[in-house]
Design a protein around this motif. Structure first.
Motif, PDB file in Angstrom:
ATOM      1  N   HIS A 159     -52.397 -21.850 -23.730  1.00 19.30           N
ATOM      2  CA  HIS A 159     -53.169 -22.784 -24.253  1.00 19.30           C
ATOM      3  C   HIS A 159     -54.132 -23.559 -23.095  1.00 19.30           C
ATOM      4  CE1 HIS A 159     -49.620 -25.380 -23.641  1.00 19.30           C
ATOM      5  NE2 HIS A 159     -50.427 -26.042 -23.037  1.00 19.30           N
ATOM      6  N   ILE A 215     -57.030 -22.413 -21.224  1.00 14.68           N
ATOM      7  CA  ILE A 215     -58.076 -21.299 -21.251  1.00 14.68           C
ATOM      8  C   ILE A 215     -59.316 -21.465 -20.492  1.00 14.68           C
ATOM      9  CG2 ILE A 215     -59.310 -20.289 -23.203  1.00 14.68           C
ATOM     10  CD1 ILE A 215     -57.492 -21.592 -25.028  1.00 14.68           C
ATOM     11  N   VAL A 225     -61.166 -24.822 -23.772  1.00 16.03           N
ATOM     12  CA  VAL A 225     -60.871 -25.247 -25.056  1.00 16.03           C
ATOM     13  C   VAL A 225     -59.692 -26.674 -25.084  1.00 16.03           C
ATOM     14  CG1 VAL A 225     -59.596 -24.595 -27.074  1.00 16.03           C
ATOM     15  CG2 VAL A 225     -61.301 -23.001 -25.949  1.00 16.03           C
ATOM     16  N   PRO A 285     -56.785 -27.519 -26.957  1.00 16.37           N
ATOM     17  CA  PRO A 285     -55.902 -26.691 -27.727  1.00 16.37           C
ATOM     18  C   PRO A 285     -55.201 -27.256 -28.807  1.00 16.37           C
ATOM     19  CG  PRO A 285     -54.887 -27.179 -25.459  1.00 16.37           C
ATOM     20  CD  PRO A 285     -56.134 -27.844 -25.598  1.00 16.37           C
ATOM     21  N   TYR A 286     -55.422 -28.515 -28.970  1.00 13.76           N
ATOM     22  CA  TYR A 286     -54.505 -29.379 -29.968  1.00 13.76           C
ATOM     23  C   TYR A 286     -55.291 -29.417 -31.210  1.00 13.76           C
ATOM     24  CZ  TYR A 286     -53.803 -30.836 -25.260  1.00 13.76           C
ATOM     25  OH  TYR A 286     -53.558 -30.943 -23.982  1.00 13.76           O
ATOM     26  N   THR A 338     -50.176 -26.993 -31.479  1.00 12.42           N
ATOM     27  CA  THR A 338     -50.864 -26.557 -30.071  1.00 12.42           C
ATOM     28  C   THR A 338     -50.937 -25.236 -29.995  1.00 12.42           C
ATOM     29  OG1 THR A 338     -49.942 -28.649 -29.167  1.00 12.42           O
ATOM     30  CG2 THR A 338     -50.794 -26.905 -27.641  1.00 12.42           C
ATOM     31  N   LEU A 339     -52.028 -24.452 -29.529  1.00 14.03           N
ATOM     32  CA  LEU A 339     -52.221 -23.214 -29.360  1.00 14.03           C
ATOM     33  C   LEU A 339     -50.878 -22.815 -28.419  1.00 14.03           C
ATOM     34  CD1 LEU A 339     -56.009 -22.584 -28.471  1.00 14.03           C
ATOM     35  CD2 LEU A 339     -54.738 -21.710 -30.552  1.00 14.03           C
ATOM     36  N   GLY A 375     -51.444 -18.439 -29.695  1.00 17.81           N
ATOM     37  CA  GLY A 375     -52.331 -18.949 -28.618  1.00 17.81           C
ATOM     38  C   GLY A 375     -53.422 -17.862 -28.207  1.00 17.81           C
ATOM     39  N   ALA A 376     -53.738 -18.158 -26.829  1.00 14.52           N
ATOM     40  CA  ALA A 376     -54.952 -17.419 -26.291  1.00 14.52           C
ATOM     41  C   ALA A 376     -54.699 -16.369 -25.284  1.00 14.52           C
ATOM     42  CB  ALA A 376     -55.591 -18.737 -25.392  1.00 14.52           C
ATOM     43  N   VAL A 397     -62.095 -20.161 -32.505  1.00 12.97           N
ATOM     44  CA  VAL A 397     -61.710 -21.513 -32.333  1.00 12.97           C
ATOM     45  C   VAL A 397     -62.965 -22.495 -32.886  1.00 12.97           C
ATOM     46  CG1 VAL A 397     -60.023 -21.294 -30.667  1.00 12.97           C
ATOM     47  CG2 VAL A 397     -62.372 -22.086 -30.020  1.00 12.97           C
ATOM     48  N   LYS A 423     -63.517 -27.791 -30.677  1.00 11.84           N
ATOM     49  CA  LYS A 423     -62.594 -27.717 -29.622  1.00 11.84           C
ATOM     50  C   LYS A 423     -63.168 -27.081 -28.334  1.00 11.84           C
ATOM     51  CE  LYS A 423     -59.605 -29.678 -32.291  1.00 11.84           C
ATOM     52  NZ  LYS A 423     -59.013 -31.143 -31.918  1.00 11.84           N
ATOM     53  N   GLU A 471     -57.113 -28.136 -18.787  1.00  6.58           N
ATOM     54  CA  GLU A 471     -56.135 -28.782 -19.735  1.00  6.58           C
ATOM     55  C   GLU A 471     -54.707 -29.129 -19.010  1.00  6.58           C
ATOM     56  OE1 GLU A 471     -52.897 -29.155 -22.439  1.00  6.58           O
ATOM     57  OE2 GLU A 471     -52.997 -27.689 -20.769  1.00  6.58           O
TER      58      GLU A 471
END
Length: 342
Positions: A63, A65, A88, A90-91, A113-114, A120-121, A128, A132, A148
């Motif tokens: 997450h 990213i 991003v 991610p939440y 969360t991702l 995820g990513a 997305v 975000k 992040e």
């Protein structure tokens, strides 16, 4: 195949495998991103070790990213353009729970969360919601992947209401603690960093720590008493998540102090409640980050005050992800940030 993309998946605890999945298409209000870099974080490590109760398997982690806009879905604002560099948030947030109704979206009761509650990513592409996506061409691709994780420490310092009057002890100088040190320094506080690893303590100095304490070689209490003239730090940020560091935070914080807890401890922790009451402490948790924290980190990075290479322990390709994670397991104190390059 043209519509297939490479993914990193934690198939089960201790096993990472490279697979292929169908490339996603952006729906209405979504942006398709071509992933450039993704960071491994502590929650990914917990998932790999089978210690994350929020994760089911198989799971695509990631997450933190850095990406480029590949394609725009319908109803996306015109300010987003193909080719823009982005990161991003991610939440998710439900908008209905008590946290959301107070606009504390980071603490949403129903957050996903991702890479934790949802895939995820760590894939070639991810789609997305445009809300975000944060576009910032002034940052390079590696810096965007660091936004992040830095926000989490920034948010903790905000929760601690840190000012230039405070002396702040940050316990744990990994990536999250590093962000807390930076933010407390920007607030004008006197910052003390404590860790068991000298390399991380050197990085803490570069982040703005005025004092560093190696709690293996030095007595934490004695050093804090010297630095604070017997008062203790007015704010302690716990960024480790171990019983002994939680207990140290309560014991070492000053009377009328604040303790901000970021780390998740897997074991139950016993406290002397006398300290809570006698010191009249404010003890609070700190989870994720808010959009304002992302904006603050981006401003900090744009100012050019950070050499991102100081934080990146390793850059690997997807096929090396499993070995990199195992290396982290074997040397947890030596890793700040591992980036996967897609």
């Amino acid at each position: 195949m043209k519509n297939q993309m490479k993914t990193i998946e934690i198939v089960e605890p201790g096993l990472i495998r490279i697979n292929e999945r169908e490339k996603p298409a952006p729906g209405a209000g979504e942006i398709l991103l071509k992933v450039k870099y993704v960071g491994f974080c502590g929650s990914d490590l917990s998932s790999y070790l089978g210690k994350n109760p929020l994760v089911s398997y198989p799971r695509i982690p990631g997450h933190e990213i850095s990406a480029v806009i590949e394609e725009l879905g319908a109803d996306v604002p015109e300010s987003f353009l193909k080719g823009q560099q982005v990161t991003v948030v991610p939440y998710t947030h439900c908008g209905q729970c008590m946290a959301c109704r107070q606009k504390r979206f980071n603490a949403c009761e129903n957050n996903e969360t991702l890479g934790v509650q949802r895939d995820g990513a760590m894939a070639g592409y991810i789609s997305v919601p445009w809300q975000k996506v944060l576009s910032e061409d002034a940052l390079n691709e590696k810096q965007l992947a660091l936004v992040e994780p830095l926000t989490v420490g920034f948010h903790a310092v905000d929760n601690g209401m840190v000012t230039d009057w405070d002396t702040v002890l940050v316990i744990g100088c990994g990536m999250i603690g590093y962000g807390a040190i930076v933010r407390a320094n920007l607030r004008g506080a006197t910052v003390i960093a404590a860790d068991v690893d000298d390399v991380k303590l050197e990085k803490a100095k570069s982040a703005g720590a005025n004092y560093v304490i190696n709690s293996v070689r030095q007595d934490l209490h004695e050093e804090l008493m010297k630095i604070t003239r017997g008062n203790g730090p007015s704010v302690v940020v716990e960024a480790v998540g171990r019983p002994e560091t939680y207990q140290a935070a309560i014991q070492e914080v000053s009377f009328a102090g604040r303790v901000v807890c970021i780390g998740y401890a897997s074991d139950e922790i016993q406290f002397k409640t006398k300290l809570w009451v006698q010191k009249e402490l404010k003890i609070m948790g700190s989870r994720n980050a808010n959009p304002s924290d992302f904006e603050s980190v981006i401003r900090f990075l744009k100012a050019g005050s950070l050499d991102e290479t100081n934080l990146i322990s390793d850059i690997v390709v997807p096929e090396e992800a499993g070995a990199a994670m195992q290396k982290w397991v074997e040397n947890p104190g030596k890793v700040m940030k591992i980036l996967v390059r897609f």
